[in-house]
Design a protein around this motif. Structure first.
Motif, PDB file in Angstrom:
ATOM      1  N   LEU A  22      53.910  46.790  53.517  1.00 32.03           N
ATOM      2  CA  LEU A  22      54.651  46.799  52.319  1.00 32.03           C
ATOM      3  C   LEU A  22      54.048  45.503  51.370  1.00 32.03           C
ATOM      4  CD1 LEU A  22      58.306  47.752  52.739  1.00 32.03           C
ATOM      5  CD2 LEU A  22      56.645  49.188  51.852  1.00 32.03           C
ATOM      6  N   SER A  23      53.976  44.408  51.924  1.00 34.51           N
ATOM      7  CA  SER A  23      53.683  43.069  51.028  1.00 34.51           C
ATOM      8  C   SER A  23      52.086  43.385  50.883  1.00 34.51           C
ATOM      9  CB  SER A  23      54.029  41.851  52.104  1.00 34.51           C
ATOM     10  OG  SER A  23      53.482  41.816  53.357  1.00 34.51           O
ATOM     11  N   ASN A  24      51.262  43.578  52.103  1.00 33.89           N
ATOM     12  CA  ASN A  24      50.039  43.669  51.634  1.00 33.89           C
ATOM     13  C   ASN A  24      49.580  44.810  50.781  1.00 33.89           C
ATOM     14  OD1 ASN A  24      48.425  41.372  53.255  1.00 33.89           O
ATOM     15  ND2 ASN A  24      49.964  42.294  54.691  1.00 33.89           N
ATOM     16  N   GLY A  25      50.211  45.847  50.887  1.00 32.15           N
ATOM     17  CA  GLY A  25      50.009  47.083  49.907  1.00 32.15           C
ATOM     18  C   GLY A  25      50.666  46.890  48.680  1.00 32.15           C
ATOM     19  N   PHE A  26      51.424  46.012  48.261  1.00 30.03           N
ATOM     20  CA  PHE A  26      51.790  45.683  47.188  1.00 30.03           C
ATOM     21  C   PHE A  26      50.629  44.977  46.440  1.00 30.03           C
ATOM     22  CE2 PHE A  26      54.080  42.764  44.145  1.00 30.03           C
ATOM     23  CZ  PHE A  26      54.620  43.655  43.420  1.00 30.03           C
ATOM     24  N   ILE A  27      50.303  43.723  46.948  1.00 35.75           N
ATOM     25  CA  ILE A  27      49.019  43.095  46.562  1.00 35.75           C
ATOM     26  C   ILE A  27      48.077  43.824  46.275  1.00 35.75           C
ATOM     27  CG2 ILE A  27      47.551  41.056  47.113  1.00 35.75           C
ATOM     28  CD1 ILE A  27      49.540  39.873  48.643  1.00 35.75           C
ATOM     29  N   VAL A  28      47.533  44.852  47.063  1.00 34.70           N
ATOM     30  CA  VAL A  28      46.244  45.745  46.677  1.00 34.70           C
ATOM     31  C   VAL A  28      46.709  46.581  45.744  1.00 34.70           C
ATOM     32  CG1 VAL A  28      45.058  47.689  47.760  1.00 34.70           C
ATOM     33  CG2 VAL A  28      45.631  45.686  49.122  1.00 34.70           C
ATOM     34  N   MET A  29      47.927  47.271  45.590  1.00 29.79           N
ATOM     35  CA  MET A  29      48.361  48.061  44.520  1.00 29.79           C
ATOM     36  C   MET A  29      48.376  47.347  43.161  1.00 29.79           C
ATOM     37  SD  MET A  29      51.662  50.253  44.050  1.00 29.79           S
ATOM     38  CE  MET A  29      52.824  48.727  43.591  1.00 29.79           C
ATOM     39  N   THR A  30      48.797  46.113  43.120  1.00 31.20           N
ATOM     40  CA  THR A  30      48.981  45.506  42.016  1.00 31.20           C
ATOM     41  C   THR A  30      47.557  45.004  41.284  1.00 31.20           C
ATOM     42  OG1 THR A  30      51.339  44.432  42.437  1.00 31.20           O
ATOM     43  CG2 THR A  30      49.863  43.320  40.678  1.00 31.20           C
ATOM     44  N   ASN A  31      46.835  44.671  42.239  1.00 27.46           N
ATOM     45  CA  ASN A  31      45.267  44.174  41.694  1.00 27.46           C
ATOM     46  C   ASN A  31      44.579  45.243  41.299  1.00 27.46           C
ATOM     47  OD1 ASN A  31      44.826  41.084  42.152  1.00 27.46           O
ATOM     48  ND2 ASN A  31      46.262  41.592  43.857  1.00 27.46           N
ATOM     49  N   CYS A  32      44.627  46.411  42.141  1.00 26.74           N
ATOM     50  CA  CYS A  32      44.012  47.419  41.665  1.00 26.74           C
ATOM     51  C   CYS A  32      44.356  48.268  40.254  1.00 26.74           C
ATOM     52  CB  CYS A  32      44.041  48.709  42.581  1.00 26.74           C
ATOM     53  SG  CYS A  32      43.337  48.420  44.155  1.00 26.74           S
ATOM     54  N   ILE A  33      45.639  48.077  40.089  1.00 32.78           N
ATOM     55  CA  ILE A  33      46.093  48.497  38.693  1.00 32.78           C
ATOM     56  C   ILE A  33      45.584  47.732  37.532  1.00 32.78           C
ATOM     57  CG2 ILE A  33      48.281  48.514  37.182  1.00 32.78           C
ATOM     58  CD1 ILE A  33      50.045  49.590  39.572  1.00 32.78           C
ATOM     59  N   ASP A  34      45.658  46.219  38.012  1.00 29.35           N
ATOM     60  CA  ASP A  34      45.053  45.252  36.821  1.00 29.35           C
ATOM     61  C   ASP A  34      43.663  45.732  36.831  1.00 29.35           C
ATOM     62  OD1 ASP A  34      47.440  43.989  36.460  1.00 29.35           O
ATOM     63  OD2 ASP A  34      47.026  42.372  37.910  1.00 29.35           O
ATOM     64  N   LEU A  35      42.867  45.922  37.679  1.00 24.47           N
ATOM     65  CA  LEU A  35      41.425  46.295  37.853  1.00 24.47           C
ATOM     66  C   LEU A  35      41.255  47.339  36.974  1.00 24.47           C
ATOM     67  CD1 LEU A  35      38.392  45.518  38.629  1.00 24.47           C
ATOM     68  CD2 LEU A  35      38.906  46.969  40.641  1.00 24.47           C
ATOM     69  N   VAL A  36      42.121  48.424  36.898  1.00 21.49           N
ATOM     70  CA  VAL A  36      41.917  49.744  36.059  1.00 21.49           C
ATOM     71  C   VAL A  36      42.105  49.579  34.704  1.00 21.49           C
ATOM     72  CG1 VAL A  36      42.699  52.008  35.919  1.00 21.49           C
ATOM     73  CG2 VAL A  36      42.287  51.298  38.093  1.00 21.49           C
TER      74      VAL A  36
END
Length: 305
Positions: A22-36
């Motif tokens: 959950l914690s690592n997935g949240f970091i990945v998701m947040t940064n991927c959204i910012d990247l998009v």
């Protein structure tokens, strides 16, 4: 008593697995959204993204290794399957440790203030420094993989020659201890680099506090806050890093008359580092913390309607 300990360790391992994803997935998701959205990420965004991905792979690898241990006790896991397990764990472990160390170097170069020409040169070229370290680590990783693959081939040859269960079990125990010892040796370097970065950041903070009376209050508070936030993150990393090392040593020296419990305890301690440190990063990083609070508010609003 052993069945109770097995149940406790199993519950903790499952909880760490869920929390870590959950914690690592949240970091990945947040940064991927910012990247998009922005088509790019700042340096710290890339570091956190790759760090979280490597930790998720490491968490899954540790869990699969535990399940494989329950099924085979590793003694008869051979051939391609064994090579994949060792290779995946080695790569994910390597990048999980080194990306966290690169994060420590990033905090040092961005926050610390030294007048030495060497430090100023590195500070002005943060991206190049981080990329150089990362590329150097790829070479370091390849050398590590070659060494481990060599030991794997040697053990596989001995495995095929041995026919009894006791000889195969004893041979695998020696092989696994050798691989873990190699991992410890290769993992000491990022730990020492992170420790040096932490010490230099403390020195920088002490110098800053001595000069605080020369600065106006706003700049003083923001600089001090940045120092303290980075120090908290680095302290948590070093402490959890140390616990990760302890799990290696537990695997190297299993407890007598506690078959399986030493392995369960080692996995429990080992999972604590990649699972919990990412949550600390979320709390310490402003954008991640705000995104987390937004998600919590949305969940709360969804429950009220």
């Amino acid at each position: 008593m052993e069945s109770i300990l097995y149940s406790i360790f199993t519950t903790v391992i499952v909880a760490e697995f869920v929390f870590g994803n959950l914690s690592n997935g949240f970091i990945v998701m947040t940064n991927c959204i910012d990247l998009v959205r922005k088509r790019t990420l700042p340096s710290i965004g890339w570091i956190l993204l790759f760090l979280a991905i490597s930790r998720m792979v490491l968490i899954w690898e540790i869990l699969l290794a535990w399940l494989k241990y329950l099924q085979y006790s590793f003694s008869f896991v051979a051939g391609t399957e064994l090579r994949v397990i060792i290779l995946t764990w080695g790569v994910s472990n390597h990048f999980s440790l080194w990306m966290a160390t690169i994060l420590s170097i990033f905090y040092l170069l961005k926050i610390a203030s030294f007048s030495k020409p060497v430090f100023l040169y590195l500070k002005w070229r943060v991206k190049k420094v981080l990329m150089t370290i990362l590329l150097g680590n790829v070479i370091f990783l390849l050398f590590n993989i070659i060494q481990i693959n060599k030991h794997t081939e040697e053990w596989m040859y001995q495995y095929e020659r041995n026919t009894t269960w006791n000889s195969r079990t004893t041979g695998f125990r020696r092989f696994s201890q050798l691989v873990l010892f190699k991992m410890i040796m290769f993992s000491l370097t990022p730990f020492m680099v992170a420790l040096v970065s932490f010490i230099l950041l403390i020195v920088s903070l002490c110098k800053h506090l001595q000069k605080m009376q020369l600065n106006f209050r706003g700049e003083r508070d923001s600089r001090t806050k940045a120092h303290m936030n980075a120090l908290r993150i680095m302290v948590s990393f070093l402490l959890l890093y140390a616990s990760y090392f302890i799990s290696f040593f537990i695997s190297l020296f299993p407890m007598a008359h506690q078959r399986g419990l030493d392995h369960m305890f080692s996995l429990t301690v080992g999972l604590f580092y990649p699972s919990s440190h990412s949550f600390i990063l979320i709390l310490g990083h402003a954008n991640l913390r705000q995104a987390c609070l937004w998600v919590l508010r949305q969940l709360r609003c969804g429950q009220t309607h």
